[in-house]
Design an enzyme around this catalytic site. Structure first.
Site, PDB file in Angstrom:
ATOM      1  N   ASP A 291       0.361  -9.427  -4.914  1.00  0.00           N
ATOM      2  CA  ASP A 291       1.601  -8.950  -4.869  1.00  0.00           C
ATOM      3  C   ASP A 291       1.183  -7.413  -5.670  1.00  0.00           C
ATOM      4  O   ASP A 291       2.285  -6.943  -6.145  1.00  0.00           O
ATOM      5  CB  ASP A 291       2.778  -9.584  -5.525  1.00  0.00           C
TER       6      ASP A 291
ATOM      7  N   HIS B  82      10.205 -14.012   1.223  1.00  0.00           N
ATOM      8  CA  HIS B  82      10.373 -13.670  -0.173  1.00  0.00           C
ATOM      9  C   HIS B  82      11.849 -14.651  -0.453  1.00  0.00           C
ATOM     10  O   HIS B  82      12.808 -14.146  -0.280  1.00  0.00           O
ATOM     11  CB  HIS B  82      10.753 -12.160  -0.173  1.00  0.00           C
TER      12      HIS B  82
ATOM     13  N   HIS C 106       4.499 -15.423  -3.485  1.00  0.00           N
ATOM     14  CA  HIS C 106       4.803 -15.433  -4.871  1.00  0.00           C
ATOM     15  C   HIS C 106       5.579 -16.675  -5.207  1.00  0.00           C
ATOM     16  O   HIS C 106       6.745 -16.205  -5.948  1.00  0.00           O
ATOM     17  CB  HIS C 106       5.205 -14.066  -5.092  1.00  0.00           C
TER      18      HIS C 106
ATOM     19  N   ASN D  33       7.298  -3.126   3.820  1.00  0.00           N
ATOM     20  CA  ASN D  33       8.403  -2.345   3.204  1.00  0.00           C
ATOM     21  C   ASN D  33       8.160  -1.052   2.881  1.00  0.00           C
ATOM     22  O   ASN D  33       8.328  -0.578   1.746  1.00  0.00           O
ATOM     23  CB  ASN D  33       8.997  -3.196   2.045  1.00  0.00           C
TER      24      ASN D  33
ATOM     25  N   LEU E 114       0.801  -1.299  -0.035  1.00  0.00           N
ATOM     26  CA  LEU E 114       0.107   0.108  -0.088  1.00  0.00           C
ATOM     27  C   LEU E 114       0.910   1.123   0.071  1.00  0.00           C
ATOM     28  O   LEU E 114       0.474   2.380  -0.163  1.00  0.00           O
ATOM     29  CB  LEU E 114      -0.922   0.025   1.100  1.00  0.00           C
TER      30      LEU E 114
END
Lengths: 318, 426
Positions: free
Chosen positions: B307, B181, B234, B96, B65
């Protein structure tokens, strides 16, 4: 016949016919550089910007000579003196230059695809003078012109590119160009610099230089950059020279003549030994001379010049 | 009185095994009644859903966001509206941000902004390590108190096995997943796209699939060692799916998500140096697309997450290597998933809804994803018949970096209900 492209971004997208057209057009232009007055009025009134985001001596000067000998007005924009240091984007810079009414942009850029990016966004002709690892089409063309001068043909020749192939735009342009012209192309070097994935480009991989020297008609020796050693692609420059450096000893062991090309600048004692660089089987300076003629041909054709008129145009005097 | 009757639609609620034409009455933010031909009663608002699918509000567990720090790219409010327009009633916000969401106050800020906006619900995910540096653990307890639902250093991989082990072990206090990740940066080096023939041709440095596989494997073993919950963000390649399958079969608590772009695009999308096809992990090969689809079908991959990674136009308008990673996805996730998975016969509709609602809700222990009596009144009404063309200029997101502009799709949200209130309607 007419050269119907607006830009020269790479040799991958050209047809054999188009490559032949550029090489044939370069032939009459060679003679211009041999005259007392090295100038013809072919591009009079055209404005060309040489936009160099990477340091270059040979390519930059070669383009400038080609442009000036065809009577174009040229400006060199180097990265250090440009507004890039002020944070202007590539596209803003190009649009500003274009607002000053230019005709062509010759671009050298460290990022693969930067010339294509520019070509999509401005109206001028764009000539790729080397982008990242992607292509260096005029180098590929001048290498092919030199090979054709020496062998009288490209079809059926066996040309092997030796060195840092994976990071080389010169290698990619040579591979696409030579294959389209019917040559057989091989690549040779340590597997860290010549990975298996290159086979997908339709080249044969030679792990050992001895096999190359036993089979090739010509070898194109790429410059080895110090940073590749620093990133552990090979242990040392000395070891690189021992395994892949082109030396008289290796050539004598092969017992046959192999033509040596090098796009420069050379690291004597690394990828090529001095006695080979200065020897009988190299055409390194002929490549440089041909570079000017090939670039003249490219400029002439992109400006709408008819290939059939190249000889006539070259014969006119300023 | 806050009552809403969604009438005439086909209700699909995988968790409660409902798949038939039913009305649903929402009251005081909860599901009050489900039945055939319910009558609204006085003061009840009616949302007509004839010919539409009515499902538990979709949940996207992986969304950037960008607030605080990059409000030019997205804000909590704009992202929440984009989410609502995509049929999402809840999203999980990645940490992040700038400054990094690695403390209690930062978590609280995001939650307050989301409440103020009043569209979809936002569940923040906190950073695993302080400032996403991979060096020392952030205060997970404080963040949990403020409302964090999981932890991740997303955008970066927690490179140290020691730190990852400790993060997993510490997470046992809260029983929340640690989201990785998965990318060994020493193998990915300076790569900008998948390693393979397209990268070789374009002269771009490649990222081998193995850079993902080795971390998926390493962290699955750490999940086994610690007994903690590990979630693969992901997932992008065939061998990673194989690793997850093997560890799940062993009973290790591992879950995984896949993005719509990773199950429908390949590295070929980069051709022409398309910066809207640049993301981490990169688009892979046809074989990888096939494998992640199979993983979704069999449940090895638990859920779909977009994502959603907004980037300013100027930043993507550059040479490929210089462009930032990421594409947006909130407003395309359902239509792409429906078109590519249900119409292609990879999943049936109910399983798709499970992967986009119940499953991510369970992974994050969220209240949504279910429409049983008394559950949160978070509902999406979906049209699965109309064919339309994705137009990035019509997005609610502040950014436009989508690889799907101009793509013909079927299916889209027509109304989104959060807490019994219609927050968005087509």
């Amino acid at each position: 016949m007419q050269f119907n492209r607006k830009h020269l971004l790479g040799l991958e997208e050209l047809t054999a016919e188009e490559i032949r057209m550029i090489l044939d057009t370069a032939v009459p232009f060679k003679e211009i550089s041999e005259r007392q007055i090295k100038k013809v009025p072919v591009l009079r009134g055209k404005t060309i910007i040489n936009l160099f985001f990477e340091p270059s001596t040979r390519t930059r000067i070669s383009f400038e000579f080609a442009e000036k000998r065809l009577s174009a007005d040229t400006i060199h924009v180097g990265v250090s003196q440009s507004s890039v240091v002020k944070g202007e984007t590539l596209v803003d810079m190009a649009r500003n230059l274009e607002a000053m009414r230019i005709d062509m942009v010759v671009i050298r850029h460290p990022a693969s695809g930067a010339p294509a990016f520019l070509a999509e966004r401005i109206d001028s002709n764009v000539i790729n003078a080397g982008d990242g690892w992607h292509e260096h089409p005029t180098q590929g063309l001048l290498d092919m012109l030199t090979l054709r001068d020496e062998f009288g043909k490209l079809k059926g020749l066996k040309v092997v590119i030796v060195g840092d192939v994976v990071h080389s735009r010169v290698a990619r342009s040579n591979i696409w160009g030579l294959k389209k012209m019917g040559a057989k192309v091989g690549v040779c070097g340590p597997p860290t610099l010549v990975p298996r994935s290159l086979e997908a480009m339709g080249v044969e991989i030679y792990p050992r230089i001895e096999d190359v020297l036993a089979e090739a008609d010509a070898i194109n020796v790429l410059r080895i950059q110090l940073e590749r050693m620093q990133s552990n692609m090979f242990p040392s420059l000395g070891e690189y020279n021992r395994l892949y450096g082109i030396s008289t000893e290796k050539l004598e062991k092969a017992g046959r003549d192999v033509l040596i090309l090098h796009p420069g600048p050379m690291n004597r004692g690394v990828e090529i030994d001095s006695d080979v660089a200065d020897g009988d089987y190299q055409v390194i300076l002929k490549q440089v001379t041909n570079g000017v003629a090939v670039r003249m041909a490219v400029l002439f054709l992109l400006a709408g010049g008819k290939p059939a008129r190249a000889a006539e145009v070259a014969a006119t005097l300023e | 009185m806050n009552r809403l009757l969604i009438r005439g639609g086909h209700l699909v609620d995988p968790r409660n095994k409902v798949d038939e034409k039913l009305d649903i009455l929402l009251a005081e933010g909860k599901v009050a009644e489900i039945g055939k031909s319910l009558s609204p009663g006085r003061g009840t608002k009616v949302l007509e859903a004839e010919g539409k699918m009515v499902v538990p509000g979709l949940i996207d567990m992986h969304v950037h966001l960008r607030e605080p720090g990059r409000e030019d790219e997205e804000k909590v409010a704009s992202g929440c509206l984009a989410a609502a327009a995509g049929g999402f009633t809840a999203v999980a916000a990645m940490p992040n941000t700038d400054p990094v969401t690695d403390n209690q106050a930062a978590i609280g800020y995001i939650i307050r902004e989301a409440i103020r906006a009043g569209y979809s619900r936002v569940y923040p995910i906190g950073a695993i390590t302080k400032n996403i540096k991979g060096e020392s653990l952030a205060e997970m307890g404080g963040m949990i108190d403020a409302g964090a639902v999981a932890f991740t250093d997303d955008g970066h991989c927690v490179a140290s096995a020691e730190i990852m082990r400790k993060a997993l072990t510490y997470s046992l206090i809260f029983n929340v997943p640690v989201v990785q990740h998965c990318e060994d940066s020493t193998l990915a080096e300076n790569g900008v796209m998948n390693e393979g023939i397209v990268a070789t041709r374009l002269g771009l440095p490649g990222i081998p699939a193995e850079s993902e596989e080795v971390i998926v494997y390493r962290d699955c073993t750490l999940a086994r060692l610690t007994g903690a919950r590990f979630h693969v963000a992901h997932i992008s390649c065939a061998r990673s799916v194989e690793v997850v399958r093997r560890f799940k079969a062993e009973g290790v608590k591992v879950t995984a998500e896949v993005t719509p772009h990773h199950f429908c695009l390949t590295e070929e999308a980069v051709e022409g140096y398309n910066t809207n096809a640049k993301m981490a992990p990169p688009l892979r090969t046809k074989a990888d697309v096939k494998a992640v689809r199979k993983g979704l079908a069999e449940g090895t991959i638990d859920c779909i997450a977009s994502d959603h990674a907004p980037h300013h136009y100027d930043e993507k308008e550059t040479a490929f290597a210089n462009a930032p990673n990421g594409v947006i996805g909130l407003e395309t996730s359902f239509p792409i998933s429906y078109t590519e998975l249900v119409k292609d016969g990879v999943l049936d509709f109910s399983t798709l809804i499970k992967r986009m609602s119940a499953a991510p809700g369970e992974i994050l222990n969220l209240p949504g994803g279910s429409l049983g009596k008394g559950d949160s009144a978070d509902v999406a009404v979906l049209d699965i018949n109309t064919e339309w063309v994705i137009d990035k200029n019509k997005f609610y997101s502040k950014s436009r970096n989508t690889p799907f502009h101009g793509r013909k799709v079927t299916g889209r949200a027509v109304a989104t209900v959060v807490g019994g209130k219609i927050v968005w309607q087509l």
